[in-house]
Design a protein around this motif. Sequence first.
Motif, mmCIF file in Angstrom:
data_model
loop_
_atom_site.group_PDB
_atom_site.id
_atom_site.type_symbol
_atom_site.label_atom_id
_atom_site.label_comp_id
_atom_site.label_asym_id
_atom_site.label_seq_id
_atom_site.Cartn_x
_atom_site.Cartn_y
_atom_site.Cartn_z
ATOM 1 N N PHE A 155 0.832 -1.204 0.000
ATOM 2 C CA PHE A 155 0.000 0.000 0.000
ATOM 3 C C PHE A 155 0.869 1.257 0.000
ATOM 4 O O PHE A 155 0.664 2.171 -0.798
ATOM 5 C CB PHE A 155 -0.934 -0.012 1.216
ATOM 6 N N ILE A 156 1.872 1.308 0.866
ATOM 7 C CA ILE A 156 2.754 2.469 0.952
ATOM 8 C C ILE A 156 3.573 2.613 -0.325
ATOM 9 O O ILE A 156 3.767 3.720 -0.835
ATOM 10 C CB ILE A 156 3.646 2.378 2.207
ATOM 11 N N ALA A 157 4.048 1.505 -0.882
ATOM 12 C CA ALA A 157 4.830 1.562 -2.125
ATOM 13 C C ALA A 157 3.986 2.115 -3.271
ATOM 14 O O ALA A 157 4.444 2.986 -4.027
ATOM 15 C CB ALA A 157 5.363 0.178 -2.476
ATOM 16 N N LEU A 158 2.754 1.634 -3.420
ATOM 17 C CA LEU A 158 1.884 2.146 -4.479
ATOM 18 C C LEU A 158 1.525 3.611 -4.256
ATOM 19 O O LEU A 158 1.427 4.389 -5.213
ATOM 20 C CB LEU A 158 0.621 1.297 -4.585
ATOM 21 N N LEU A 159 1.354 4.003 -3.012
ATOM 22 C CA LEU A 159 1.060 5.395 -2.688
ATOM 23 C C LEU A 159 2.245 6.291 -3.061
ATOM 24 O O LEU A 159 2.061 7.367 -3.644
ATOM 25 C CB LEU A 159 0.725 5.526 -1.203
ATOM 26 N N LEU A 160 3.456 5.842 -2.764
ATOM 27 C CA LEU A 160 4.652 6.611 -3.133
ATOM 28 C C LEU A 160 4.832 6.700 -4.644
ATOM 29 O O LEU A 160 5.136 7.777 -5.182
ATOM 30 C CB LEU A 160 5.894 5.994 -2.491
ATOM 31 N N ILE A 161 4.625 5.593 -5.335
ATOM 32 C CA ILE A 161 4.748 5.594 -6.801
ATOM 33 C C ILE A 161 3.724 6.540 -7.422
ATOM 34 O O ILE A 161 4.056 7.346 -8.299
ATOM 35 C CB ILE A 161 4.596 4.162 -7.355
ATOM 36 N N GLY A 162 2.486 6.457 -6.973
ATOM 37 C CA GLY A 162 1.451 7.354 -7.486
ATOM 38 C C GLY A 162 1.751 8.814 -7.189
ATOM 39 O O GLY A 162 1.524 9.695 -8.027
ATOM 40 N N SER A 163 2.291 9.083 -6.005
ATOM 41 C CA SER A 163 2.630 10.461 -5.642
ATOM 42 C C SER A 163 3.769 10.990 -6.500
ATOM 43 O O SER A 163 3.734 12.142 -6.947
ATOM 44 C CB SER A 163 3.023 10.528 -4.165
ATOM 45 N N ILE A 164 4.776 10.166 -6.743
ATOM 46 C CA ILE A 164 5.889 10.596 -7.589
ATOM 47 C C ILE A 164 5.401 10.871 -9.007
ATOM 48 O O ILE A 164 5.748 11.891 -9.610
ATOM 49 C CB ILE A 164 7.013 9.543 -7.584
ATOM 50 N N LEU A 165 4.584 9.976 -9.546
ATOM 51 C CA LEU A 165 4.053 10.183 -10.895
ATOM 52 C C LEU A 165 3.232 11.472 -10.971
ATOM 53 O O LEU A 165 3.360 12.256 -11.914
ATOM 54 C CB LEU A 165 3.189 8.995 -11.323
ATOM 55 N N THR A 166 2.391 11.692 -9.964
ATOM 56 C CA THR A 166 1.504 12.844 -9.988
ATOM 57 C C THR A 166 2.254 14.144 -9.748
ATOM 58 O O THR A 166 2.161 15.081 -10.544
ATOM 59 C CB THR A 166 0.399 12.684 -8.929
ATOM 60 N N PHE A 167 2.994 14.215 -8.654
ATOM 61 C CA PHE A 167 3.600 15.488 -8.269
ATOM 62 C C PHE A 167 4.873 15.803 -9.047
ATOM 63 O O PHE A 167 5.047 16.921 -9.510
ATOM 64 C CB PHE A 167 3.869 15.514 -6.762
ATOM 65 N N TYR A 168 5.773 14.828 -9.177
ATOM 66 C CA TYR A 168 7.034 15.105 -9.854
ATOM 67 C C TYR A 168 6.837 15.246 -11.362
ATOM 68 O O TYR A 168 7.169 16.270 -11.950
ATOM 69 C CB TYR A 168 8.062 14.014 -9.553
ATOM 70 N N PHE A 169 6.283 14.199 -11.989
ATOM 71 C CA PHE A 169 6.130 14.241 -13.445
ATOM 72 C C PHE A 169 4.944 15.098 -13.880
ATOM 73 O O PHE A 169 4.997 15.761 -14.900
ATOM 74 C CB PHE A 169 5.989 12.825 -14.012
ATOM 75 N N GLY A 170 3.866 15.065 -13.109
ATOM 76 C CA GLY A 170 2.668 15.794 -13.494
ATOM 77 C C GLY A 170 2.738 17.273 -13.204
ATOM 78 O O GLY A 170 2.715 18.105 -14.114
ATOM 79 N N TYR A 171 2.825 17.631 -11.911
ATOM 80 C CA TYR A 171 2.765 19.047 -11.539
ATOM 81 C C TYR A 171 4.086 19.780 -11.774
ATOM 82 O O TYR A 171 4.101 20.875 -12.324
ATOM 83 C CB TYR A 171 2.341 19.204 -10.077
ATOM 84 N N LEU A 172 5.187 19.195 -11.333
ATOM 85 C CA LEU A 172 6.469 19.885 -11.441
ATOM 86 C C LEU A 172 6.912 20.046 -12.891
ATOM 87 O O LEU A 172 7.320 21.127 -13.312
ATOM 88 C CB LEU A 172 7.536 19.148 -10.623
ATOM 89 N N TRP A 173 6.826 18.979 -13.676
ATOM 90 C CA TRP A 173 7.285 19.018 -15.065
ATOM 91 C C TRP A 173 6.131 19.179 -16.057
ATOM 92 O O TRP A 173 6.335 19.084 -17.253
ATOM 93 C CB TRP A 173 8.110 17.782 -15.385
ATOM 94 N N LYS A 174 4.927 19.373 -15.566
ATOM 95 C CA LYS A 174 3.753 19.608 -16.401
ATOM 96 C C LYS A 174 3.532 18.523 -17.431
ATOM 97 O O LYS A 174 3.155 18.763 -18.569
ATOM 98 C CB LYS A 174 3.834 20.970 -17.084
#
Length: 177
Positions: A155-174
């Motif tokens: 659960f924690i691993a999937l939460l971290l992966i989803g957060s990295i995809l969303t915040f790093y690749f999505g919001y930060l790099w648009k």
Amino acid sequence: MQEQFRGGQKSCQNNLGRDSNIELLRLVCMLFILLHHFIVHGSEFVTAPSVWLTIMNSFLVIAVDCFVLISGYFGIKAKWKGFIHLYVLCAFYSVFLTLFSFYETGQFSIKEFLFSFLVFSNSKWWFIQCYVYLFILSPILNIVIDSISKNRKVFIALLLIGSILTFYFGYLWKGSI
């Protein structure tokens, strides 16, 4: 009644009654969405400085995400009846607005009229398309949530992966994620 646990929290999926706090949250979210649309599309009627409107809007845009979280908390039960009901409702408004547009402009386009029936794939309503994606993926998401709730590390691993995809690749790099 057997209780289900999701991420350590008791799920209301087996409850027959409604939670009045969640219903109040839904109403507040609806109000936030109305205010957001007023700020974005009707701000020429407001005399407040745009900085204040931007600050206020930054607190209002969370409402759509909150609706998705509420849907996830209760679990989306994908059924054909609900899917057809959503299509009929969206198609009605899409066709009605298209016909109204034809009336206003005086120009009729058979292609545009036929496309107005394709509300899930050819719509200007991004939120309907996102809901359809969520609706289609919901059986898989429900299975994943039920299976990972037994294993906290997954659960924690999937939460971290989803957060990295969303915040790093999505919001930060648009990115389009």
